[in-house]
Design a protein around this motif. Structure first.
Motif, PDB file in Angstrom:
ATOM      1  N   LYS A 153       0.804  -1.230   0.013  1.00  0.00           N
ATOM      2  CA  LYS A 153       0.003   0.028  -0.117  1.00  0.00           C
ATOM      3  C   LYS A 153       1.039   1.049  -0.013  1.00  0.00           C
ATOM      4  O   LYS A 153       1.987   1.234   0.722  1.00  0.00           O
ATOM      5  CB  LYS A 153      -0.929  -0.190   1.283  1.00  0.00           C
ATOM      6  N   TRP A 154       0.606   2.201  -0.759  1.00  0.00           N
ATOM      7  CA  TRP A 154       1.088   3.555  -0.827  1.00  0.00           C
ATOM      8  C   TRP A 154       1.239   4.173   0.495  1.00  0.00           C
ATOM      9  O   TRP A 154      -0.023   4.262   1.220  1.00  0.00           O
ATOM     10  CB  TRP A 154       0.894   4.452  -1.965  1.00  0.00           C
ATOM     11  N   PRO A 155       2.246   4.437   1.299  1.00  0.00           N
ATOM     12  CA  PRO A 155       1.970   5.379   2.368  1.00  0.00           C
ATOM     13  C   PRO A 155       1.206   6.700   2.312  1.00  0.00           C
ATOM     14  O   PRO A 155       1.578   7.330   1.141  1.00  0.00           O
ATOM     15  CB  PRO A 155       3.447   5.494   2.942  1.00  0.00           C
ATOM     16  N   LYS A 156       0.701   6.952   3.472  1.00  0.00           N
ATOM     17  CA  LYS A 156      -0.243   8.215   3.170  1.00  0.00           C
ATOM     18  C   LYS A 156       0.633   9.345   3.708  1.00  0.00           C
ATOM     19  O   LYS A 156       0.634  10.545   3.263  1.00  0.00           O
ATOM     20  CB  LYS A 156      -1.312   8.124   3.948  1.00  0.00           C
ATOM     21  N   SER A 157       1.695   9.103   4.677  1.00  0.00           N
ATOM     22  CA  SER A 157       2.371  10.375   5.060  1.00  0.00           C
ATOM     23  C   SER A 157       3.664  10.365   3.892  1.00  0.00           C
ATOM     24  O   SER A 157       4.222   9.390   3.671  1.00  0.00           O
ATOM     25  CB  SER A 157       2.991  10.169   6.291  1.00  0.00           C
ATOM     26  N   SER A 216       4.230  11.047   1.107  1.00  0.00           N
ATOM     27  CA  SER A 216       4.022  10.307  -0.247  1.00  0.00           C
ATOM     28  C   SER A 216       4.815  10.593  -1.282  1.00  0.00           C
ATOM     29  O   SER A 216       5.091   9.791  -1.941  1.00  0.00           O
ATOM     30  CB  SER A 216       2.452  10.521  -0.503  1.00  0.00           C
TER      31      SER A 216
END
Length: 98
Positions: A26-30, A32
């Motif tokens: 999953k792509w990190p939200k922080s 980015s």
């Protein structure tokens, strides 16, 4: 892992670090932008290394983290058996995922 006798290499890639399209990534939200650049760079280097190795006559296998971990993991003896069979087969590539 390098197997000169078989003209083969086996990479074991973490799904996060190599941007694998599976349930473990999953792509990190922080941060980015940082993570997109970092992981995209890893993916580009992976492609370049695959092309370089195959152009030099090496056979290349990739065992993904999701093949040995996570909800779709395979039994470890199956992973080892498929890698061993691939080494003996002469097939140019193996992409082992869960």
């Amino acid at each position: 892992m390098v197997f000169p006798k078989y003209g083969a290499v086996i990479f074991v890639h973490g799904c996060f670090w190599h941007g694998h399209d599976c349930h473990l990534f999953k792509w990190p939200k922080s941060r980015s932008v940082f993570w997109r650049e970092k992981i995209s760079g890893n993916m580009n280097r992976d492609r370049e290394q695959l092309l370089e190795l195959t152009s030099r006559g090496w056979r290349v296998a990739t065992v993904w983290e999701c093949a040995v971990r996570g909800r779709l993991r395979l039994p470890i003896d199956e992973v080892a058996g498929r890698c061993a069979a691939w080494l003996r087969s002469g097939e140019p590539e193996l992409d082992l995922r869960g």
